[in-house]
Each structure stands twice: as C-alpha cells, then as structure tokens.
Design a protein around this motif. Structure first.
Motif, PDB file in Angstrom:
ATOM      1  N   UNK A 188       1.253  -1.627  -0.108  1.00  0.00           N
ATOM      2  CA  UNK A 188       0.022   0.023  -0.109  1.00  0.00           C
ATOM      3  C   UNK A 188       1.172   1.450   0.086  1.00  0.00           C
ATOM      4  N   UNK A 189       2.031   1.324   0.703  1.00  0.00           N
ATOM      5  CA  UNK A 189       2.783   2.630   0.546  1.00  0.00           C
ATOM      6  C   UNK A 189       3.265   2.475  -1.062  1.00  0.00           C
ATOM      7  N   UNK A 190       3.869   1.660  -1.343  1.00  0.00           N
ATOM      8  CA  UNK A 190       4.099   1.595  -2.750  1.00  0.00           C
ATOM      9  C   UNK A 190       3.236   2.143  -3.560  1.00  0.00           C
ATOM     10  N   UNK A 191       1.714   1.680  -3.894  1.00  0.00           N
ATOM     11  CA  UNK A 191       1.252   2.015  -4.533  1.00  0.00           C
ATOM     12  C   UNK A 191       1.094   3.056  -3.863  1.00  0.00           C
ATOM     13  N   UNK A 192       0.884   4.216  -3.229  1.00  0.00           N
ATOM     14  CA  UNK A 192       1.160   5.530  -2.928  1.00  0.00           C
ATOM     15  C   UNK A 192       1.750   6.322  -3.625  1.00  0.00           C
ATOM     16  N   UNK A 193       3.512   5.982  -3.781  1.00  0.00           N
ATOM     17  CA  UNK A 193       3.714   6.997  -4.493  1.00  0.00           C
ATOM     18  C   UNK A 193       3.925   6.376  -5.817  1.00  0.00           C
ATOM     19  N   UNK A 194       2.960   5.549  -6.408  1.00  0.00           N
ATOM     20  CA  UNK A 194       3.109   5.799  -7.650  1.00  0.00           C
ATOM     21  C   UNK A 194       2.073   6.661  -8.365  1.00  0.00           C
ATOM     22  N   UNK A 195       1.335   6.479  -7.404  1.00  0.00           N
ATOM     23  CA  UNK A 195       0.027   7.240  -7.343  1.00  0.00           C
ATOM     24  C   UNK A 195       1.106   9.208  -7.496  1.00  0.00           C
ATOM     25  N   UNK A 196       1.599   9.401  -6.323  1.00  0.00           N
ATOM     26  CA  UNK A 196       2.218  10.383  -6.325  1.00  0.00           C
ATOM     27  C   UNK A 196       3.136  10.812  -6.922  1.00  0.00           C
ATOM     28  N   UNK A 197       4.045   9.988  -8.453  1.00  0.00           N
ATOM     29  CA  UNK A 197       4.347  10.403  -8.927  1.00  0.00           C
ATOM     30  C   UNK A 197       3.426  10.874 -10.270  1.00  0.00           C
ATOM     31  N   UNK A 198       2.932  10.006 -10.475  1.00  0.00           N
ATOM     32  CA  UNK A 198       1.587  10.266 -11.719  1.00  0.00           C
ATOM     33  C   UNK A 198       0.506  11.598 -11.357  1.00  0.00           C
ATOM     34  N   UNK A 199       0.578  11.973  -9.853  1.00  0.00           N
ATOM     35  CA  UNK A 199       0.486  13.297  -8.922  1.00  0.00           C
ATOM     36  C   UNK A 199       0.940  14.178  -9.354  1.00  0.00           C
ATOM     37  N   UNK A 200       2.421  14.048  -9.230  1.00  0.00           N
ATOM     38  CA  UNK A 200       3.672  15.461 -10.086  1.00  0.00           C
ATOM     39  C   UNK A 200       3.481  15.610 -10.510  1.00  0.00           C
ATOM     40  N   UNK A 201       3.415  14.755 -11.419  1.00  0.00           N
ATOM     41  CA  UNK A 201       3.571  15.190 -12.858  1.00  0.00           C
ATOM     42  C   UNK A 201       2.321  15.819 -13.037  1.00  0.00           C
ATOM     43  N   UNK A 202       0.825  15.462 -13.247  1.00  0.00           N
ATOM     44  CA  UNK A 202      -0.303  15.973 -13.648  1.00  0.00           C
ATOM     45  C   UNK A 202      -0.048  17.572 -12.874  1.00  0.00           C
ATOM     46  N   UNK A 203       0.762  17.315 -11.663  1.00  0.00           N
ATOM     47  CA  UNK A 203       0.318  19.351 -11.593  1.00  0.00           C
ATOM     48  C   UNK A 203       1.617  20.023 -12.124  1.00  0.00           C
ATOM     49  N   UNK A 204       2.917  19.240 -12.234  1.00  0.00           N
ATOM     50  CA  UNK A 204       3.389  20.322 -13.155  1.00  0.00           C
ATOM     51  C   UNK A 204       3.379  20.380 -14.426  1.00  0.00           C
ATOM     52  N   UNK A 205       2.942  19.449 -15.019  1.00  0.00           N
ATOM     53  CA  UNK A 205       2.083  19.945 -16.152  1.00  0.00           C
ATOM     54  C   UNK A 205       0.752  20.963 -16.056  1.00  0.00           C
ATOM     55  N   UNK A 206      -0.098  21.432 -14.876  1.00  0.00           N
ATOM     56  CA  UNK A 206      -1.028  22.309 -14.918  1.00  0.00           C
ATOM     57  C   UNK A 206      -2.441  21.536 -14.841  1.00  0.00           C
ATOM     58  N   UNK A 230       1.805  16.725   1.189  1.00  0.00           N
ATOM     59  CA  UNK A 230       2.418  17.618   1.067  1.00  0.00           C
ATOM     60  C   UNK A 230       2.618  17.576  -0.566  1.00  0.00           C
ATOM     61  N   UNK A 231       1.643  17.124  -0.992  1.00  0.00           N
ATOM     62  CA  UNK A 231       1.953  17.013  -3.000  1.00  0.00           C
ATOM     63  C   UNK A 231       0.346  18.116  -2.801  1.00  0.00           C
ATOM     64  N   UNK A 232      -0.666  17.755  -2.008  1.00  0.00           N
ATOM     65  CA  UNK A 232      -2.173  18.418  -1.469  1.00  0.00           C
ATOM     66  C   UNK A 232      -1.495  20.219  -0.713  1.00  0.00           C
ATOM     67  N   UNK A 233      -0.838  20.280  -0.428  1.00  0.00           N
ATOM     68  CA  UNK A 233      -0.704  21.760  -0.083  1.00  0.00           C
ATOM     69  C   UNK A 233      -0.117  22.336  -1.201  1.00  0.00           C
ATOM     70  N   UNK A 234       0.969  21.874  -1.880  1.00  0.00           N
ATOM     71  CA  UNK A 234       1.108  22.568  -2.925  1.00  0.00           C
ATOM     72  C   UNK A 234       0.434  22.715  -3.976  1.00  0.00           C
ATOM     73  N   UNK A 235      -0.448  21.920  -4.124  1.00  0.00           N
ATOM     74  CA  UNK A 235      -1.779  21.643  -4.900  1.00  0.00           C
ATOM     75  C   UNK A 235      -2.630  23.328  -4.876  1.00  0.00           C
ATOM     76  N   UNK A 236      -2.459  23.312  -3.254  1.00  0.00           N
ATOM     77  CA  UNK A 236      -3.170  23.990  -2.502  1.00  0.00           C
ATOM     78  C   UNK A 236      -3.036  25.710  -3.391  1.00  0.00           C
ATOM     79  N   UNK A 237      -1.291  25.987  -2.705  1.00  0.00           N
ATOM     80  CA  UNK A 237      -0.648  26.724  -3.191  1.00  0.00           C
ATOM     81  C   UNK A 237      -0.917  26.900  -4.412  1.00  0.00           C
ATOM     82  N   UNK A 238      -0.829  26.505  -5.548  1.00  0.00           N
ATOM     83  CA  UNK A 238      -0.655  26.356  -6.882  1.00  0.00           C
ATOM     84  C   UNK A 238      -2.297  26.675  -7.366  1.00  0.00           C
ATOM     85  N   UNK A 239      -3.121  26.927  -6.627  1.00  0.00           N
ATOM     86  CA  UNK A 239      -4.221  27.594  -7.164  1.00  0.00           C
ATOM     87  C   UNK A 239      -4.768  28.837  -5.576  1.00  0.00           C
TER      88      UNK A 239
END
Ligand SMILES: [Zn+2]
Length: 397
Positions: A188-206, A230-239
């Motif tokens: 479940x920890x690995x799954x979370x990181x795989x999803x975060x990898x995709x999420x960070x790419x999505x965030x970087x591409x807007x 941390x990703x959700x914090x960055x997402x909120x800051x981007x908005x």
C-alpha cells in the motif's frame, strides 16, 4: 588473477558436485561419455589452478549434468555471476537449464524466475516482463515473488500506472493470505508513491484536477502519507488557496512525521501569503510542542527573534537545552553570543557543531545527502530518507 571469494567457494562446490555426480553415474555412462566428462572435469581444475575463473566455471558447468539434484548448484552459480555483473553468462546458464526436458514444472518455474532476474539486471525489461507475467499466470508458489520483480520492471521504466495495478494485486493477496511472498515494502505504501509520481507530473503540467484525484487516491490506505499531503499543500498553493494549504499542513504536523527543511520551506511559503504576521510563529510553536527537535527549535527561535527580539529567542533556545541536550543548539547559542564579533577559527568550529545534524540519511542503507529523495538512490527503498536534525533528542534526567 585473484578470485572473488564467493566465486571461488562456488567453484569448489561445483568441482566437488561434479566429481561426486561423475563417480555416481560413471557406471551408467557410455564409453564415449566416460571419456568426455572427466576431461571437462580435469580441464576445470586446470583453469582453477591457473586462476582462469571463466574457463573453470564453463568446464565445471558442462561436467555437472543438470538434474533434480544439481539444479540448485546451477542456479546458485548463475546468481553469483549475475551479482558479479556477468549477466550474459548468468543468462546463458539459466537458458541452458530451461532447455533441459527432464526438469519438473517447479524447477522450470524456478529457472524462469532466475532468468527474469538476469534480464532485469541486464536492463532487458520487455523480456523480463514477459517471463514474469507467465510465472504469475502459471506458478502459485512464485506468483507473489514474480509480482515484486514486475514492480521493479515498471519502476525502472517509470510505468507508474502498471505499477499501481501490480501493487493492487499484492494488496489484495495480503488481505487474503499470510505474509508469504509479500516480503519487501508494504504494497500500500508503494501504491501511494506510484500515484504520487503521476500526481506530481500532472501538477507540473498544470492538470490540477487530475493531480488532486491522484493525491487523494494516494491517501486511500494511509491518510497520513507525507508525500501525498505535501502534494496537496503544493496543489492548494498553486491555486492560491492558502487556507486549504494551511489545513493540509496541520495534518502533516499532527501526523507525527519527522520535520525537515523542505517542510519548513513549505510552511514559510504558506505563511507568506497570509495577512497574520505571527502565523508562522504560532504554527512553529504548535509544531515544536508536538515534536521537540533541534531543527524546529532553531526555526522557531528565528521567528521569536523577528517578533519578540533576539534576547527572547536566546532565552527560548536556552530553555530547550534544559529539557533536551543538543550540541547544535548549544553551538548556535554560543555563535550568537560569545563569538558574534569574532572571525577566529573557533567560529568555524562552532558553526560546524551547529550544523552537525544537517542533512538527510536513509534509515535503511545509510545513504546520505543534502536533499530528500522519495526513493533512496542507494537501496531503492521508498520514503526511507529522513532529516537528521529532525529526530527527537533524549530528554534530560
Ligand atoms: Zn537507502
């Protein structure tokens, strides 16, 4: 040539095994075979005595027929060669095993697994993936091990979507069965990181919406997963939603995860967008109360100095020393007081003490560096790197 100890030991085992098998089967061999096999056996010894390990390995391997009793020896030899970086030869040995018709199904699966490991080591991911998918379909004993290796393949190719699916399969099995075959990091920890990898790419591409769904999905099995928070914090800051960013940051504070400079930088970024000038000071006070550490004490002292003056900051640092002895805090206090006007060598020594616990280290393999890696470059573990100054000091008394 000086032989590697592991290989030398294995060569001796091979030599003994080959000699024993020859003695045992000698009576059953035709006269042609009897003449051929011992000569390979003696050739192996000659190579060994001459320090020519490659020739010795080949000769003993040829002398040692593949059967139920010797399969483990062949597999061990291939494994040692792979670990020594001689992947081509490991592949050759394991492929020759697969060509033997007398092996049982279990032994064939074992040989398949070894060959898949060779292909991964050689970077031949497509071939490894095909073997591993066959094993997952055909071998109930090796299915979980094969899935773990398949994760390696997807990770190496940064194919995070496929990696999520394999992690899901591992999670499903771990719910139904004991931990057998589920060695390694929690799926479940690995799954979370795989999803975060995709999420960070999505965030970087807007793609904020896509990023949010992925980060939230990453919290499915553990609502305190640091990377996703941390990703959700960055997402909120981007908005420009600093209120939401602050709420997410409070979850990080309450999660009990060790603080680090990147977290404090994130907090500073959130607070810079707020009208309340004491927000950062108050957040750090709550953070320090939950997690007294030299990193947070020094960050809080900086804010105290801004809002309440230098003396109050020094009094605060001194008070922390009464509860938690910390060489870095003591050194930073001395730096601020006794040698503030000095440029002598003592200043450099104290500065080194003050930063003694700066830096990140992997709790799994000891890799150290100046920044956080979500995946350790040394041991490839996920989220095993922590900031040294973030550990709680032992209380006095
Ligand atoms: Zn490591």
């Amino acid at each position: 040539m000086i032989l590697n100890n592991g290989l030398l030991l294995l060569l001796l085992v091979l030599a003994i095994a080959a000699g024993w098998m020859l003695a045992r089967s000698g009576l059953r061999l035709s006269s042609g075979e009897q003449a051929q096999l011992p000569s390979q056996y003696y050739r192996g010894f000659n190579f060994l005595l001459d320090g020519e390990e490659e020739g010795a390995v080949d000769a003993f391997t040829e002398a040692l027929a593949v059967n139920e009793e010797t399969l483990d020896t062949h597999i061990a030899l291939g494994s040692v060669l792979r670990k020594r970086g001689e992947v081509d030869r490991a592949i050759r040995i394991h492929q020759s095993l697969l060509a033997r018709p007398q092996l049982t199904e279990v032994q064939l699966h074992q040989s398949h697994l070894e060959l898949a490991r060779d292909f991964i080591a050689a970077g031949l991911y497509d071939r490894a993936e095909k073997l591993l998918l066959d094993l997952i379909a055909q071998s109930s004993d090796l299915r979980q091990t094969a899935r773990r290796h398949l994760l390696e393949v997807h990770e190496a190719q940064r194919d995070w979507q496929s990696a999520v699916l394999v992690a899901e399969a591992l999670i499903d099995v771990s719910k139904d069965e004991s931990a057998a075959g589920n060695q390694g990091q929690a799926a479940h920890q690995l799954r979370s990181h795989y999803l975060c990898e995709q999420a960070e790419t999505a965030l970087d591409s807007g793609d904020a919406r896509g990023a949010r769904l992925l980060f939230e999905d990453a919290l499915r099995d553990n609502v305190e997963e640091l990377r996703a928070l941390m990703g959700l914090v960055r997402l909120a800051l981007s908005e420009q939603d600093t209120e939401q960013a602050l709420q997410q940051f409070e979850l990080i504070i309450n999660s009990g995860r060790a603080s680090a400079p990147d977290l404090l930088a994130l907090l500073a970024e959130i607070c810079s967008g707020q009208s309340d000038p004491t927000l950062q000071l108050n957040c750090l006070r709550r953070y320090y109360a939950k997690q007294p550490s030299s990193l947070l004490a020094r960050a809080l002292a900086q804010q105290v100095a801004i809002h309440e003056g230098k003396e109050a900051a020094q009094a605060f640092l001194r008070s922390t020393l009464e509860d938690y002895p910390s060489a870095s805090i003591a050194a930073s206090l001395l730096l601020g007081e006794t040698v503030a006007t000095s440029s002598g060598p003592e200043r450099n020594i104290l500065a080194a003490f003050a930063d003694a616990d700066a830096g990140y280290r992997c709790g799994h393999c000891g890799f150290s560096g100046k920044s956080r890696h979500w995946r350790c470059p040394g041991c490839r573990h996920w989220d095993s790197i922590h900031y040294l100054g973030a550990f709680l000091e032992q209380p006095n008394g």
